[in-house]
Write a protein that holds these residues in place. Structure first.
Motif, PDB file in Angstrom:
ATOM      1  N   UNK A 123     -68.743 -84.930 -15.069  1.00  0.00           N
ATOM      2  CA  UNK A 123     -69.754 -85.902 -14.606  1.00  0.00           C
ATOM      3  C   UNK A 123     -70.136 -85.711 -13.144  1.00  0.00           C
ATOM      4  N   UNK A 124     -69.186 -85.275 -12.312  1.00  0.00           N
ATOM      5  CA  UNK A 124     -69.504 -85.043 -10.898  1.00  0.00           C
ATOM      6  C   UNK A 124     -70.459 -83.867 -10.756  1.00  0.00           C
ATOM      7  N   UNK A 125     -70.187 -82.794 -11.491  1.00  0.00           N
ATOM      8  CA  UNK A 125     -71.049 -81.611 -11.432  1.00  0.00           C
ATOM      9  C   UNK A 125     -72.473 -81.976 -11.838  1.00  0.00           C
ATOM     10  N   UNK A 126     -72.612 -82.708 -12.928  1.00  0.00           N
ATOM     11  CA  UNK A 126     -73.937 -83.105 -13.413  1.00  0.00           C
ATOM     12  C   UNK A 126     -74.636 -84.003 -12.396  1.00  0.00           C
ATOM     13  N   UNK A 127     -73.908 -84.937 -11.799  1.00  0.00           N
ATOM     14  CA  UNK A 127     -74.502 -85.859 -10.833  1.00  0.00           C
ATOM     15  C   UNK A 127     -74.985 -85.125  -9.588  1.00  0.00           C
ATOM     16  N   UNK A 128     -74.242 -84.121  -9.152  1.00  0.00           N
ATOM     17  CA  UNK A 128     -74.614 -83.420  -7.924  1.00  0.00           C
ATOM     18  C   UNK A 128     -75.809 -82.486  -8.110  1.00  0.00           C
ATOM     19  N   UNK A 129     -76.216 -82.265  -9.362  1.00  0.00           N
ATOM     20  CA  UNK A 129     -77.432 -81.485  -9.590  1.00  0.00           C
ATOM     21  C   UNK A 129     -78.667 -82.223  -9.090  1.00  0.00           C
ATOM     22  N   UNK A 130     -78.540 -83.528  -8.883  1.00  0.00           N
ATOM     23  CA  UNK A 130     -79.659 -84.331  -8.376  1.00  0.00           C
ATOM     24  C   UNK A 130     -79.348 -84.912  -6.991  1.00  0.00           C
ATOM     25  N   UNK A 131     -78.371 -84.362  -6.304  1.00  0.00           N
ATOM     26  CA  UNK A 131     -78.003 -84.862  -4.980  1.00  0.00           C
ATOM     27  C   UNK A 131     -79.185 -84.730  -4.016  1.00  0.00           C
ATOM     28  N   UNK A 132     -79.254 -85.619  -3.045  1.00  0.00           N
ATOM     29  CA  UNK A 132     -80.370 -85.603  -2.097  1.00  0.00           C
ATOM     30  C   UNK A 132     -80.282 -84.441  -1.120  1.00  0.00           C
TER      31      UNK A 132
END
Length: 270
Positions: free
Chosen positions: A36-45
């Motif tokens: 879930x962290x990897x997926x979330x960081x694909x949209x990091x600012x």
């Protein structure tokens, strides 16, 4: 701090490998906490954080550490959202790049059903030439990933569009990957459709396109040869090679046999 998130992403692959090796002790740790962290960081600012997340994802896919269910339910949906027509330009370019790189790492069914329709749309993106450039540069790899039927039915029409694109860099990228595209098609399509298309590239008004086409001429011609009689074949890394004959192998039995690489199908995205 972005630097902390970036460093975290760089540590994800080795942690995932450790968890995989110790799976009896940590059966679900990777899927519940790290993925879930990897997926979330694909949209990091932050751009650097996103880039680190993308690199981590590709390493995980290459090492076959991501479950098929996570690929279909978590990774692909976020990439489809990021590459949507109304997505931010920077996010879209990054997502297209990941989609193209992922194509060779996933099974054919997943690529054809989840990613191929979006890839075809992106080949016709009229807003960003960078998106079309990435598609053109990776076209051969996508063809190889989906196979002959999908290539001829869906991708060849898009390849024609890219080969006549108004931006000469697009046409040059198509010329560079022409052999890989041709190798994926049937002899009839190769002869009736791709040959006239190649002639248009070799007669292009831009000398850089013509030069790239002339460099691809030999490899393109080689795709018309019968592999069993010509000894030509495509290696797993996409290079066209010569298979030593049985007589040559026997005469050099004391020496390791080496294949002669003629041409790499990997394209230059510059």
């Amino acid at each position: 701090e972005p630097t902390v998130r970036t460093e975290l992403m760089e540590q994800i692959p080795p942690i995932a490998i450790f968890l995989q090796e110790s799976r009896p002790k940590f059966p679900t740790a990777f899927f519940e906490y790290l993925m879930p962290i990897v997926v979330r960081y694909l949209t990091d600012v932050n751009n650097q954080v996103r880039k680190a997340g993308q690199e981590a994802l590709l390493i995980l896919l290459e090492q076959d550490l991501v479950a098929q269910s996570d690929i279909e339910n978590k990774v692909c949906p976020i990439l489809l959202d990021l590459s949507a027509p109304d997505s931010d330009d920077e996010y879209k370019v990054e997502a297209v790049n990941i989609i193209c790189k992922m194509a060779s790492m996933l099974n054919r069914t997943t690529v054809e059903h989840m990613l191929l329709p979006r890839f075809c749309e992106l080949c016709s993106d009229g807003k960003l030439f960078q998106v079309r450039k990435i598609c053109a540069a990776n076209f051969g790899d996508v063809c190889n990933a989906v196979g002959q039927e999908a290539t001829e039915r869906l991708l060849i029409p898009k390849f024609f569009e890219l080969c006549s694109d108004s931006v000469w860099g697009m046409r040059k990228a198509c010329a560079e990957c022409f052999m890989a595209v041709s190798y994926t098609t049937s002899p009839e399509v190769r002869r009736s459709k791709l040959s006239p298309l190649f002639i248009s590239l070799i007669s292009d008004t831009c000398r850089w396109v013509r030069q790239a086409a002339f460099q691809s001429l030999g490899p393109f011609i080689s795709t018309f040869a019968n592999p069993s009689s010509a000894g030509l074949y495509i290696r797993e890394d996409g290079t066209l090679s010569i298979r030593p004959s049985t007589q040559d192998v026997n005469s050099n039995s004391c020496q390791p046999s080496n294949n002669i690489t003629l041409m790499s199908s990997s394209t230059n995205t510059a």
